[in-house]
Design a protein around this motif. Structure first.
Motif, PDB file in Angstrom:
ATOM      1  N   TYR A 157     -33.668  66.738 -13.630  1.00 57.70           N
ATOM      2  CA  TYR A 157     -34.344  68.294 -13.301  1.00 57.70           C
ATOM      3  C   TYR A 157     -33.953  68.616 -15.315  1.00 57.70           C
ATOM      4  CZ  TYR A 157     -29.777  70.429 -12.337  1.00 57.70           C
ATOM      5  OH  TYR A 157     -28.393  70.788 -11.838  1.00 57.70           O
ATOM      6  N   ASP A 167     -35.255  71.330 -18.059  1.00 58.41           N
ATOM      7  CA  ASP A 167     -36.035  73.045 -18.183  1.00 58.41           C
ATOM      8  C   ASP A 167     -37.381  73.204 -18.725  1.00 58.41           C
ATOM      9  OD1 ASP A 167     -33.112  73.504 -18.795  1.00 58.41           O
ATOM     10  OD2 ASP A 167     -33.234  73.525 -21.456  1.00 58.41           O
ATOM     11  N   SER A 220     -34.085  77.572 -18.973  1.00 59.12           N
ATOM     12  CA  SER A 220     -33.312  76.917 -18.620  1.00 59.12           C
ATOM     13  C   SER A 220     -33.007  76.302 -17.470  1.00 59.12           C
ATOM     14  CB  SER A 220     -32.256  77.053 -19.435  1.00 59.12           C
ATOM     15  OG  SER A 220     -30.841  75.914 -19.878  1.00 59.12           O
ATOM     16  N   SER A 221     -32.087  75.164 -16.370  1.00 61.21           N
ATOM     17  CA  SER A 221     -31.742  74.671 -15.652  1.00 61.21           C
ATOM     18  C   SER A 221     -30.401  74.618 -15.492  1.00 61.21           C
ATOM     19  CB  SER A 221     -32.036  74.089 -15.046  1.00 61.21           C
ATOM     20  OG  SER A 221     -34.310  73.555 -14.728  1.00 61.21           O
ATOM     21  N   LYS A 222     -29.277  74.876 -16.855  1.00 62.07           N
ATOM     22  CA  LYS A 222     -28.312  74.281 -17.338  1.00 62.07           C
ATOM     23  C   LYS A 222     -27.876  74.462 -16.462  1.00 62.07           C
ATOM     24  CE  LYS A 222     -25.775  73.871 -20.890  1.00 62.07           C
ATOM     25  NZ  LYS A 222     -25.168  74.015 -22.450  1.00 62.07           N
ATOM     26  N   PHE A 269     -27.387  76.315 -13.729  1.00 62.72           N
ATOM     27  CA  PHE A 269     -27.493  76.190 -12.006  1.00 62.72           C
ATOM     28  C   PHE A 269     -26.579  74.760 -11.358  1.00 62.72           C
ATOM     29  CE2 PHE A 269     -29.051  73.067  -8.675  1.00 62.72           C
ATOM     30  CZ  PHE A 269     -29.368  74.383  -7.357  1.00 62.72           C
ATOM     31  N   PRO A 272     -33.566  74.705 -10.036  1.00 60.76           N
ATOM     32  CA  PRO A 272     -33.920  73.883 -11.028  1.00 60.76           C
ATOM     33  C   PRO A 272     -35.492  74.258 -11.351  1.00 60.76           C
ATOM     34  CG  PRO A 272     -33.096  72.813  -9.526  1.00 60.76           C
ATOM     35  CD  PRO A 272     -32.767  74.031  -8.948  1.00 60.76           C
ATOM     36  N   HIS A 316     -38.694  73.932 -11.277  1.00 61.53           N
ATOM     37  CA  HIS A 316     -39.303  72.730 -10.105  1.00 61.53           C
ATOM     38  C   HIS A 316     -40.127  71.567 -11.107  1.00 61.53           C
ATOM     39  CE1 HIS A 316     -42.700  71.950  -7.102  1.00 61.53           C
ATOM     40  NE2 HIS A 316     -41.725  71.598  -6.361  1.00 61.53           N
ATOM     41  N   SER A 323     -40.114  70.964 -13.597  1.00 62.35           N
ATOM     42  CA  SER A 323     -39.026  69.816 -14.249  1.00 62.35           C
ATOM     43  C   SER A 323     -38.322  68.481 -13.089  1.00 62.35           C
ATOM     44  CB  SER A 323     -38.133  69.743 -15.011  1.00 62.35           C
ATOM     45  OG  SER A 323     -36.827  70.483 -14.108  1.00 62.35           O
ATOM     46  N   PHE A 324     -38.331  69.392 -11.730  1.00 67.86           N
ATOM     47  CA  PHE A 324     -37.420  68.245 -10.738  1.00 67.86           C
ATOM     48  C   PHE A 324     -38.807  66.981 -10.684  1.00 67.86           C
ATOM     49  CE2 PHE A 324     -36.588  67.144  -6.489  1.00 67.86           C
ATOM     50  CZ  PHE A 324     -34.909  67.700  -6.511  1.00 67.86           C
ATOM     51  N   MET A 375     -35.600  72.764  -2.358  1.00 62.70           N
ATOM     52  CA  MET A 375     -34.610  72.893  -2.808  1.00 62.70           C
ATOM     53  C   MET A 375     -33.576  72.997  -2.660  1.00 62.70           C
ATOM     54  SD  MET A 375     -35.153  72.318  -6.024  1.00 62.70           S
ATOM     55  CE  MET A 375     -36.953  70.860  -5.298  1.00 62.70           C
ATOM     56  N   TYR A 394     -28.989  67.293 -14.556  1.00 65.01           N
ATOM     57  CA  TYR A 394     -29.193  67.831 -15.442  1.00 65.01           C
ATOM     58  C   TYR A 394     -29.643  67.334 -16.510  1.00 65.01           C
ATOM     59  CZ  TYR A 394     -29.578  71.398 -18.709  1.00 65.01           C
ATOM     60  OH  TYR A 394     -30.089  72.031 -20.093  1.00 65.01           O
TER      61      TYR A 394
END
Length: 261
Positions: free
Chosen positions: A126, A128, A145-147, A149, A160, A162, A164-165, A191, A204
């Motif tokens: 995943y 951003d 940003s999922s950084k 998470f 995250p 979604h 980008s998952f 998730m 990530y």
């Protein structure tokens, strides 16, 4: 002596787009898939019997995929049901969702993402995403940003991004599909289920996967936000994670810091 291993085939990536009356945006979505430099892409469009010209547009692009596109247009039970249909149709090693009003931020997204799955221990990746207003494609109004998470943040509504998952097909075979009785929050429940119940190993990737237009289902009104909180609380509790409406609401405060001037 152990014989040398032959070169493995490239991973096939299945990208699923659920559509309904998406004529104003679907061409840009499809074009962003066609523009990807990675070749082993299977593209699946699941339409809910659109009343506009969505399917005419989809059909016009079919030949350009040279057999790598599948599409269906039939009655469904909403977006999550359409996603599930796409997952069942998918033949790829890895599966992800691209919404019908979104598009990939650059033409190397899938190529870069696919490299992470060269590690057989990785179940999912995943990254951003960013948001734009319709008609202003070059102006980012919110960067998600999922950084930061981690699974522990799910009880506070964080997940995250979604769009980008991407996960291996076996993950869905093991954990199941999206629950279609959720009005808005089935992606969040997925998730929670994957990270907290099935303990998937995800990576990530610090890159901007997808450009999204503002005005999605979960942010259209105060009522939709209240429904989202309700769905998120339910998603945690159904998977044995304690939370409550106040804890879930914390995420809305953090969204303020994602806004761009």
């Amino acid at each position: 002596m152990t014989p040398a291993k032959s070169a493995s085939r490239p991973l096939r990536i299945s990208i699923i787009t659920a559509t309904y009356n998406s004529a104003s945006t679907i061409a840009e979505t499809i074009q962003s898939v066609l523009s990807q430099t990675y070749e082993e892409i299977e593209y699946i469009v699941v339409d809910g019997l659109s009343k506009d010209t969505t399917i005419d547009i989809v059909r016009s692009y079919e030949s350009r995929f040279q057999g790598r596109m599948q599409w269906v247009s039939e009655k469904d039970c909403g977006m999550y049901d359409a996603m599930n249909k796409g997952i069942r149709m998918a033949t790829g090693d890895v599966i992800g969702i691209l919404n019908s009003d979104d598009f990939f931020t650059s033409d190397d997204i899938i190529a870069r993402m696919a490299t992470a799955f060269e590690d057989s221990a990785i179940d999912a990746v995943y990254g951003d995403i960013h948001f734009i207003r319709n008609g202003e494609p070059d102006k980012c109004v919110r960067y998600y940003s999922s950084k930061r998470f981690s699974p522990g943040w799910l009880r506070f509504g964080f997940m995250p991004a979604h769009p980008s998952f991407y996960a291996r097909r076996e993950v869905f075979e093991r954990a199941g599909l999206y629950k279609i009785d959720y009005k808005i929050g089935s992606d969040y429940e997925m998730m929670v289920r994957l990270f907290c119940k099935h303990k998937i190993h995800a990576k990530y990737m610090p890159m901007d996967f997808v450009t999204m237009r503002l005005g999605g289902l979960s942010t259209r009104s105060v009522g939709s936000r209240l429904q989202l909180i309700k769905d998120d609380v339910r998603g945690c509790r159904e998977n044995g994670i304690y939370t409550n409406a106040l804890m879930i609401s914390v995420k809305f405060l953090f969204k303020i810091f994602e806004l761009k001037a």
